[in-house]
Design an enzyme around this catalytic site. Structure first.
Site, PDB file in Angstrom:
ATOM      1  N   HIS A  21      63.746  77.111  69.614  1.00  0.00           N
ATOM      2  CA  HIS A  21      65.045  76.610  69.161  1.00  0.00           C
ATOM      3  C   HIS A  21      66.184  76.945  70.123  1.00  0.00           C
ATOM      4  CE1 HIS A  21      68.285  75.413  66.609  1.00  0.00           C
ATOM      5  NE2 HIS A  21      68.848  76.585  66.828  1.00  0.00           N
ATOM      6  N   HIS A  25      69.675  79.065  62.209  1.00  0.00           N
ATOM      7  CA  HIS A  25      70.287  78.869  60.898  1.00  0.00           C
ATOM      8  C   HIS A  25      69.332  79.141  59.755  1.00  0.00           C
ATOM      9  CE1 HIS A  25      74.063  76.359  61.949  1.00  0.00           C
ATOM     10  NE2 HIS A  25      73.881  77.346  62.777  1.00  0.00           N
ATOM     11  N   ASP A  80      95.803  75.852  41.210  1.00  0.00           N
ATOM     12  CA  ASP A  80      95.229  75.781  39.887  1.00  0.00           C
ATOM     13  C   ASP A  80      93.719  75.615  39.929  1.00  0.00           C
ATOM     14  OD1 ASP A  80      95.242  73.353  37.257  1.00  0.00           O
ATOM     15  OD2 ASP A  80      94.961  75.521  37.169  1.00  0.00           O
TER      16      ASP A  80
END
Lengths: 154, 691
Positions: free
Chosen positions: B271, B220, B667
């Site tokens: 990792h 990441h 909106d």
């Protein structure tokens, strides 16, 4: 007629296989022998521990598998028969209620614990969880009428 | 006695059902998570489409597209300092957050932890300064850090992605000290909203205890993944102003994170995992900062190689004013819109895009995509080692693969080594690969993270590979525990597990499972809705007589063929399908029920709606790429153009009115700008009311 039965059998086998797969960690058609009880029960059966052991013996009828794993190929025929014969039917709710009522004098927490150790004893984890959910922390009593519906909900 | 048995029997059955549910839920989350990672491929397709097939209909459109590809960054030291300078940023007196001074002291760390617990912010100036100092420190570190239990009696390995777990970890286990080392195994930046805070804390500790704290890079810590997983620079407007600088600095810090840690020369901490080609010697020597992102951004077709490129480059020199040879930085920062060829010639246009991009690769030599036209190119690092005549030379491609494998691979129970198609990077490696690797480098075992585990940790490959996952409640409150591992000189692992949430503790197992389940099924229903049209076709195929009904068995098969998540649909059926008649399902009304759950989007055409749901994560990434100043806002025009491009790629009819309807119905318009986060938020399924 014959094809009807085959269709039913095929359907049952698919069901068993799918349930098996959920517990098949390594995707190699084997599950840990300790999970067999779970699988059988999740297929809608109500065996007690002795009955689970009986089934396992049937599965391992030729050779006792030392690795502690059960293979789908051995499990499937045995389990299919179980479902076809409709063994280990669910215990009706009122029977369960009676069971609780017969223990009336024993619903204090300490006694519940004792109970857990009799019959087919609970493991530590099972007992703790049951105590947490079923026993009212304030009164220390197991209110089976409240607990029963929880057990019964699917 | 008999009564007891009966009760126990019931109880065990009940527990078995729970267990089954828990496992199914787990499978759902995992398969959806990995399916997200597959979206990367879809994104590639979109970009390829833009490059090769799309004909822009106006110069505006052309400019717009080119902006997506031109995202160069200057890496030269001096330029970086100047661009991301912090000294000019003033900290107002009204600022009540922590103030840092360098070199950092333990007091600063405590102040930061406290501040973040109170949800305060660290001022942008300090953030930038911290990043500069961190980068300076990381640059001197080797690719593989070494830790020894002779000096520190105890090494703790973990991955942390939440401030709460960081706090509890550090306070429970103790602050770093000469006798207590820490290794943080990557993925500091995850999907949580506190990514920035976590990084700040980790970097602070790194600078205060440089010898005792070690960080490994995770998958990441990667530019492309950050875009995808929405590493937001905080919703704080103050930070937003400097957002661009901060993000750029982060990229330049991530690429300097070491790739692995070796404990006592016996335990390797990485990792992801390894592959059958992992070479520690190569890993030690490569220039790790070159890999800002290990994921490819563009899928290139097999074209004729060098001759064409040289021609294009030649072409470019005459067309551009910022000549290719000059400061590469300047070239990359300016989109060359003025010089693009006429829109009429589609081929030229796509060539132009390719060339623009190619220039970046050639001149900067640091972008992601390994130029397919130069597979034999020797890299700088291998050229350096050429001086020692015996050293092997390797290509950029090989180096890239090494890094990719380390960060993205997963262990598998079967033997061998194969491509990890699920994640889109790295491989699946088997116990034999582990065995060989450990033997080759004389190691005892591997520690890695990368996969969420129920109990926070898990052994595999005969206890030679340990997965440690420290973020508890990763999918949802109660979904899993976190764990970290401690090693002493005997290198025997000791685990500490936890579940960092008060609510999780007070819930019973039943409640916990129900909660996680709810979350999982919501996500699943959303996915089902997103594939409505494909599902209808699949169902119809089983409904030859057009009765509107299919058997449940066929339902399961059809759903799997469309969604391809590999889930046990029969087991999940009771939760997804409420009403059946004689074992048959009326599929149209079932799908309508699913549709009912989404918010007020009646005015939007259903096909468009489906597309939005199906491609939410990709849309998010695209918006993020367009949003150059990382403000979370894009102009209405940009929004329109994105939609036009996307819908032509997806072959949907979309008129200008259609887009206006989109904007109006939700909106979220802010002075002519669109907050795309809000836009995407609007497309979530509403919680299903219990029936």
């Amino acid at each position: 007629m014959a094809s009807r039965k085959d269709a039913v059998v095929a359907e049952i086998e698919k069901k068993i296989t799918k349930a098996f797969e959920v517990f098949d960690r390594e995707s190699n058609k084997t599950v840990d022998v300790r999970e067999i009880g779970c699988i059988i029960r999740s297929l809608g059966c109500f065996p007690n521990e002795a009955e689970v052991q009986e089934l396992l013996d049937q599965v391992n009828i030729e050779v006792e598998d030392p690795s502690g794993f059960v293979h789908l190929d051995k499990f499937l025929p045995v389990m299919t028969k179980v479902l076809l014969d409709e063994r280990f039917q669910p215990i009706p709710e009122d029977v369960l209620l009676h069971a609780f009522e017969s223990l009336k004098g024993y619903l204090l927490r300490q006694n519940v614990i004792l109970c857990c150790f009799s019959g087919e004893p609970f493991t530590q984890e099972e007992m703790e969880d049951m105590l947490n959910v079923a026993v009212d922390p304030e009164t220390n009593i197991l209110h089976y009428r409240d607990y029963l519906p929880k057990l019964v909900i699917d | 006695f008999k009564a007891a048995v009966l009760i126990q029997q019931w109880y065990r059955r009940y527990m078995a059902r729970l267990e089954m549910r828990r496992r199914c839920t787990w499978r759902i989350f995992q398969s959806i998570e990995y399916a997200c990672e597959q979206d990367q491929i879809k994104l590639h397709n979109f970009f390829s489409y833009l490059m090769d097939q799309f004909t822009p209909s106006s110069s505006k459109e052309r400019d717009f597209i080119s902006r997506m590809f031109v995202s160069g960054e200057s890496y030269k030291e001096a330029e970086l300092e100047k661009y991301c300078d912090y000294e000019s940023i003033e900290v107002p007196d009204s600022y009540t957050g922590p103030r840092l001074s360098f070199p950092l002291l333990p007091d600063h760390a405590t102040a930061l932890l406290e501040a973040f617990k109170q949800k305060q912010y660290l001022h942008a100036r300090y953030v930038l300064q911290l990043l500069h100092e961190t980068r300076k420190h990381l640059k001197q570190l080797p690719n593989i850090s070494h830790v020894s239990t002779c000096y520190s009696e105890e090494v703790t390995v973990c991955g942390v992605s939440l401030v709460t777990s960081a706090c509890s970890l550090l306070f429970q286990n103790g602050l770093p000290s000469p006798s207590k080392s820490y290794v943080f195994n990557g993925d500091f930046v995850d999907r949580g909203k506190q990514s920035l805070e976590i990084l700040i804390i980790l970097f602070t500790f790194l600078l205060i205890y440089p010898k005792e704290v070690h960080l490994n890079r995770g998958n990441h810590e990667d530019h492309m993944v950050n875009l995808r997983y929405a590493f937001r620079v905080g919703l704080n407007t103050m930070l937003r102003v400097h957002g661009k600088k901060i993000l750029r600095m982060f990229q330049n810090v991530f690429c300097w994170l070491p790739l692995a840690t070796l404990i006592d020369q016996k335990v390797l901490v990485i990792h992801g995992g390894i592959s059958d080609t992992t070479d520690l010697d190569m890993l030690e020597k490569i220039q790790r900062d070159k890999f800002i992102s290990v994921l490819r951004m563009k899928k290139r077709k097999e074209l004729s190689r060098k001759p064409e490129l040289r021609a294009l480059n030649g072409e470019s020199k005459s067309e551009t004013d910022a000549a290719g040879n000059e400061a590469a930085a300047r070239l990359s920062l300016q989109p060359q819109s003025a010089q693009a060829p006429s829109t009429a010639n589609r081929l030229e246009f796509s060539r132009w895009i390719r060339q623009t991009v190619q220039e970046q690769i050639d001149t900067c030599r640091r972008l992601v995509d390994i130029s397919e036209s130069e597979p034999e190119e020797l890299t700088y690092s291998s050229m350096v080692s050429l001086k020692d005549a015996d050293e092997p030379c390797w290509t950029r491609q090989e180096e890239w693969k090494q890094v990719l494998d380390i960060l993205w691979s997963d262990p598998m129970p079967q033997e061998g080594c194969r491509e990890n198609k699920v994640r889109g990077g790295g491989c699946y490696f088997g116990p034999d690969v582990t065995e060989k690797f450990l033997e080759k480098y004389n190691l005892q075992f591997l520690i890695r993270s990368h996969e969420c585990k129920q109990e926070g940790y898990e052994f595999c490959h005969n206890r030679k590979v340990l997965t440690i996952f420290s973020a508890s409640n990763y999918y949802e409150i109660g979904s899993n525990r976190g764990a970290y591992v401690k090693l002493g000189p005997d290198l025997v692992p000791h685990f500490v597990q936890y579940q960092a949430n008060k609510t999780a503790h007070t819930l019973t197992m039943t409640q916990r499972i129900s909660r996680v389940e709810e979350s999982a099924f919501r996500a699943l229903r959303e996915k089902l809705f997103a594939h409505t049209s494909a599902l209808i076709s699949a169902f119809k195929a089983y409904d030859g007589d057009n009765t509107g009904k299919i058997t449940l068995s066929n339902w399961a098969t059809a759903v799997e063929s469309v969604l391809r998540l590999g889930l046990p649909w029969r087991m999940l059926r009771p939760q997804l399908v409420r009403r059946t008649e004689d074992g048959m399902l009326e599929y149209k009304s079932w799908l309508d029920d699913l549709a009912m759950e989404q918010r007020s989007q009646e005015r939007i055409q259903s096909s468009l709606l489906e597309v939005i749901y199906r491609n939410k994560s990709n849309l998010e990434t695209i918006f993020r790429i367009i949003d150059k100043d990382h403000s979370g806002l894009i102009s209405f025009e940009e929004f329109q153009q994105t939609w036009k491009l996307f819908s032509s790629h997806m072959n949907i009819e979309l008129t200008d009115d259609g887009i206006n309807d989109l904007v109006r119905s939700i909106d979220f318009n802010k002075d002519g700008n669109i907050d795309f986060n809000e836009f995407l938020e609007a497309f979530r399924l509403v919680k299903q009311c219990p029936s």
